[in-house]
Design an enzyme around this catalytic site. Structure first.
Site, PDB file in Angstrom:
ATOM      1  N   HIS A 157      -6.152   7.899  -0.076  1.00  0.00           N
ATOM      2  CA  HIS A 157      -6.765   6.997   0.918  1.00  0.00           C
ATOM      3  C   HIS A 157      -7.542   7.712   2.021  1.00  0.00           C
ATOM      4  CE1 HIS A 157      -4.669   3.637  -0.856  1.00  0.00           C
ATOM      5  NE2 HIS A 157      -3.471   4.091  -0.521  1.00  0.00           N
ATOM      6  N   ASP A 193      -1.721   5.006  -9.347  1.00  0.00           N
ATOM      7  CA  ASP A 193      -0.945   4.591  -8.177  1.00  0.00           C
ATOM      8  C   ASP A 193      -1.065   3.062  -8.058  1.00  0.00           C
ATOM      9  OD1 ASP A 193      -0.203   6.103  -5.202  1.00  0.00           O
ATOM     10  OD2 ASP A 193      -0.747   3.967  -5.108  1.00  0.00           O
ATOM     11  N   HIS A 195      -1.672   1.415  -5.568  1.00  0.00           N
ATOM     12  CA  HIS A 195      -2.703   1.050  -4.589  1.00  0.00           C
ATOM     13  C   HIS A 195      -4.095   1.471  -5.074  1.00  0.00           C
ATOM     14  CE1 HIS A 195       1.062   1.288  -2.199  1.00  0.00           C
ATOM     15  NE2 HIS A 195       0.533   0.223  -1.599  1.00  0.00           N
ATOM     16  N   ASP A 283       4.433   4.683  -7.406  1.00  0.00           N
ATOM     17  CA  ASP A 283       4.811   3.375  -6.850  1.00  0.00           C
ATOM     18  C   ASP A 283       4.437   2.239  -7.806  1.00  0.00           C
ATOM     19  OD1 ASP A 283       2.115   3.812  -6.448  1.00  0.00           O
ATOM     20  OD2 ASP A 283       2.160   3.498  -4.277  1.00  0.00           O
TER      21      ASP A 283
END
Ligand code: V1P
Ligand code: CA
Ligand code: ZN
Length: 396
Positions: A157, A193, A195, A283
């Site tokens: 990110h 991931d 996200h 995750d």
């Protein structure tokens, strides 16, 4: 085409710096760098350290990080200490401009939250995890290794001049740039991931030598970072070299791979990368503390096995993962997949074995299925079709 000898042994190198595992994001924070020490403990207990070379390298330098970040932001990261942050209003203001430190919760709950806290030894942490990914990229560019691993990297990110989502510097952007100058004409980035890999996507939106593909949970713009719609395909210069595969919460192994495999086969066909970077955020596993996807360790590892099958230089990085015993199980299993060694399900006795009690001391833990059945099937088919249409554009 996948290589027939997918199970063949590969030369693998591995980065682990114990100093990273002492980093503390704060008592209530979800990011626990100790999970990397747990992964290492497990890797060691299965005897996997003897089957790969350990990369022992100096931390990255500020100059290395300039590949991905502004000088102003790096100077701030270098100079910022918890004491300066606590005692000096001007420092707090400057930090906030780069999304560091506490900010009022957007949801208006009134409480202060800090995704990117100003922590002890922040700069040293950044230099070490980014140094691992950079060294791993250079190890692949040297031609000495076919697979390079840094489980402490994968901080997808971080932006040019801002921290975001627990990520301070973007080691992935640094590593991809090193691969491009190293010896690879085209680099494929795949992000499993839970996200959206927004920081990496943004860095290469206009770069036609890099293709980014993120699979992520996406539910009506509620889930962080709220971007990664299927319609987002990059800028004119490099259109369709950005792919997004939004998934419904509850997506498990079967549904995930109904999308992952055909999409990645087609990506390989039309983009023909010379090297692959896989962000293995854990995750997306079932039972994660903050995300809602439902992969098993085998299902997650199947993405690694699948990409290993192409016999291209492969960089494996960590990322998210908040149920730390699951994370360590997954990344240890994936280390074994990279090496091409089968490991038993029973977790060997070692210094961290107590963490695995809740999963019966088995690597392949079981979680209740949280998928919501048929409702997703139609939506999934639509997503797959949209993504395949984007890929058709690229093949023209
Ligand atoms: O939802 C938000 C925020 C804060 N608002 C400004 C929006 N933040 C998330 C960040 C998740 C980061 C994921 C990183 C990665 O992709 C890569 C390492 O896995 C967030 C959440 C959540 N449940 O989504 N922050 C926190 N939880 C949090 C919890 C406790 C303490 C500090 C932050
Ligand atoms: Ca992703
Ligand atoms: Zn994540």
């Amino acid at each position: 085409q996948q290589h027939a000898d997918g199970g063949g042994k590969k030369r693998v190198c591995y980065y682990y710096d114990p100093r990273i595992s002492y980093v503390d994001y704060g008592e209530k924070h979800e990011m626990v760098p100790h999970r990397v020490a747990m992964t290492h403990g497990l890797v060691k207990s299965y005897g996997l350290l003897d089957l790969m070379d350990r990369l022992r390298v100096a931390p990255a330098t500020k100059e290395d990080l300039l590949l991905a970040h502004s000088e102003d932001y790096l100077n701030l990261l270098r100079d910022l200490t918890p004491a300066a942050y606590d005692n000096d209003e001007a420092t707090r203001k400057r930090a906030a401009e780069h999304r560091l430190g506490s900010v009022p919760d957007e949801g208006g709950s009134g409480c202060l939250i800090s995704d990117n806290p100003v922590i002890e030894d922040l700069w040293d942490y950044c230099l070490r995890y980014a140094g691992g990914s950079l060294a791993a990229a250079r190890a692949l560019a040297s031609g000495r290794y076919e697979i390079a691993i840094n489980w402490s990297g994968g901080m997808h990110h971080a932006c040019e001049d801002k921290a975001s989502g627990f990520c301070y510097v973007n080691d992935i952007v640094v590593a991809i740039k090193a691969l491009l100058v190293g010896r690879f004409e085209r680099v494929l980035y795949v992000d499993i991931d839970a996200h959206h890999g927004d920081g990496v996507e943004n860095a290469f939106l206009k770069e036609s030598r890099v293709m980014t593909v993120s699979f992520h949970q996406y539910d009506g713009k509620k889930f962080f970072p709220r971007t990664g719609d299927v319609k987002d395909v990059g800028a004119t210069e490099a259109m369709y070299r950005t792919l997004n595969v939004p998934l419904d919460p509850g997506t498990g192994d079967v549904r995930y791979h109904k999308l992952f495999q055909p999409i990645m086969e087609r990506v390989m066909d039309v983009f023909r990368p010379d090297a692959v970077v896989l962000q293995c955020g854990a995750d997306s596993l079932a039972g994660d503390r903050i995300a809602g996807l439902g992969l098993s360790v085998r299902g997650h590892g199947k993405c690694v096995r699948f990409l290993c099958g192409y016999d291209l230089p492969l960089l494996l990085l960590g990322g998210g993962g908040y149920t730390i015993n699951h994370v360590a199980s997954c990344w240890c299993y994936e280390t074994a997949v990279a090496i091409g060694k089968e490991i038993p399900d029973d977790i060997p006795h070692h210094e961290y074995d107590k963490y695995y009690q809740s999963q019966g001391y088995k690597l392949h833990y079981h979680e209740a299925d949280r998928s919501n059945g048929k409702a997703q099937t139609k939506h999934m088919a639509e997503v797959k079709q949209r993504v395949m249409e984007h890929l058709d554009q690229l093949s023209d």
